[in-house]
Design an enzyme around this catalytic site. Structure first.
Site, PDB file in Angstrom:
ATOM      1  N   HIS A 278      23.061  40.991  30.106  1.00 24.79           N
ATOM      2  CA  HIS A 278      22.466  42.249  29.955  1.00 24.79           C
ATOM      3  C   HIS A 278      23.673  43.476  29.671  1.00 24.79           C
ATOM      4  O   HIS A 278      23.204  44.149  28.747  1.00 24.79           O
ATOM      5  CB  HIS A 278      21.686  42.699  31.077  1.00 24.79           C
ATOM      6  CG  HIS A 278      20.692  41.821  31.405  1.00 24.79           C
ATOM      7  ND1 HIS A 278      19.189  42.397  31.984  1.00 24.79           N
ATOM      8  CD2 HIS A 278      19.978  40.803  30.634  1.00 24.79           C
ATOM      9  CE1 HIS A 278      18.542  41.486  31.919  1.00 24.79           C
ATOM     10  NE2 HIS A 278      18.718  40.294  31.135  1.00 24.79           N
TER      11      HIS A 278
ATOM     12  N   THR B  35      38.564  45.414  47.971  1.00 24.81           N
ATOM     13  CA  THR B  35      36.909  45.606  48.048  1.00 24.81           C
ATOM     14  C   THR B  35      36.540  45.205  46.586  1.00 24.81           C
ATOM     15  O   THR B  35      35.388  45.054  46.522  1.00 24.81           O
ATOM     16  CB  THR B  35      36.513  46.841  48.391  1.00 24.81           C
ATOM     17  OG1 THR B  35      36.958  47.807  47.492  1.00 24.81           O
ATOM     18  CG2 THR B  35      36.950  47.171  49.841  1.00 24.81           C
TER      19      THR B  35
ATOM     20  N   CYS C  42      40.971  43.413  43.997  1.00 26.24           N
ATOM     21  CA  CYS C  42      41.582  44.374  45.005  1.00 26.24           C
ATOM     22  C   CYS C  42      40.885  43.869  46.402  1.00 26.24           C
ATOM     23  O   CYS C  42      39.952  43.072  46.384  1.00 26.24           O
ATOM     24  CB  CYS C  42      41.664  45.614  44.732  1.00 26.24           C
ATOM     25  SG  CYS C  42      40.167  46.729  44.661  1.00 26.24           S
TER      26      CYS C  42
ATOM     27  N   HIS D 157      19.386  44.311  24.471  1.00 26.64           N
ATOM     28  CA  HIS D 157      20.468  44.779  25.346  1.00 26.64           C
ATOM     29  C   HIS D 157      21.603  45.179  24.367  1.00 26.64           C
ATOM     30  O   HIS D 157      22.508  45.948  25.000  1.00 26.64           O
ATOM     31  CB  HIS D 157      21.028  43.534  26.222  1.00 26.64           C
ATOM     32  CG  HIS D 157      19.974  42.959  27.246  1.00 26.64           C
ATOM     33  ND1 HIS D 157      19.319  43.692  28.015  1.00 26.64           N
ATOM     34  CD2 HIS D 157      19.438  41.701  26.873  1.00 26.64           C
ATOM     35  CE1 HIS D 157      18.336  42.682  28.683  1.00 26.64           C
ATOM     36  NE2 HIS D 157      18.280  41.754  28.060  1.00 26.64           N
TER      37      HIS D 157
ATOM     38  N   ASP E  88      45.824  43.692  43.038  1.00 26.36           N
ATOM     39  CA  ASP E  88      46.619  44.256  43.953  1.00 26.36           C
ATOM     40  C   ASP E  88      47.169  43.189  45.161  1.00 26.36           C
ATOM     41  O   ASP E  88      46.459  42.404  45.097  1.00 26.36           O
ATOM     42  CB  ASP E  88      46.249  45.818  44.314  1.00 26.36           C
ATOM     43  CG  ASP E  88      45.214  45.783  45.518  1.00 26.36           C
ATOM     44  OD1 ASP E  88      44.655  44.705  45.856  1.00 26.36           O
ATOM     45  OD2 ASP E  88      44.835  46.606  45.858  1.00 26.36           O
TER      46      ASP E  88
END
Length: 145
Positions: free
Chosen positions: A98, A67, A65, A133, A8
């Site tokens: 993992h 954060t 973005c 995993h 964004d």
């Protein structure tokens, strides 16, 4: 390997810097936008990039973005996506080894450029460990179903 990349407005500058890194490393990519710092909605770009991963138009992707939180949440709503928000190289490596993360999310207003490039480099070079995993990742897919 072909990488999808999207952001964004809050992640636009870091996305452009990541593109420079990918070019320098000779890694093919498709940019799904945004193409400026004009305000846009991160779910739109998270969805575009996620759909490209699921359809195998790209192998993996990187989203940004402000954060990294919002776009990672949006990406994880798409069935088949395992998007990991990473702010350090250890988490980036573990998200691949993992969790077989197929999208890396970064916070453009949180992670500095140099650290972001280290995270991207580690994430792109790390392969899924399989073994014990694999069953855990399959359980994640079962939750989606």
């Amino acid at each position: 390997m072909k990488i999808g990349i999207g952001s964004d407005h809050g992640g636009f500058e870091l996305k452009e810097y990541i593109k420079e890194y990918l070019n320098k490393e000779g890694i093919e990519y498709i940019d799904y936008g945004t193409n400026s710092m004009d305000s846009v909605d991160y779910p739109d770009y998270g969805k575009k990039v996620s759909e490209a991963v699921v359809s195998k138009e790209v192998d993996r992707a990187i989203v940004v973005c402000g954060t990294g939180i919002g776009i990672s949440i949006a990406c994880n709503k798409v069935k088949g996506i395992r998007c990991a928000l990473c702010g350090d190289t250890y988490s980036a490596r573990m998200s691949r080894e993992h969790n077989d993360a197929n999208i890396l999310a970064l916070g453009g207003r949180v992670v500095g450029r140099d650290l972001a490039m280290e995270i991207v480099g580690v994430w792109l070079k790390t392969e899924f460990a399989n073994g014990r995993h694999k069953g855990r990742v399959e359980k994640i897919s079962e939750i989606e179903a």
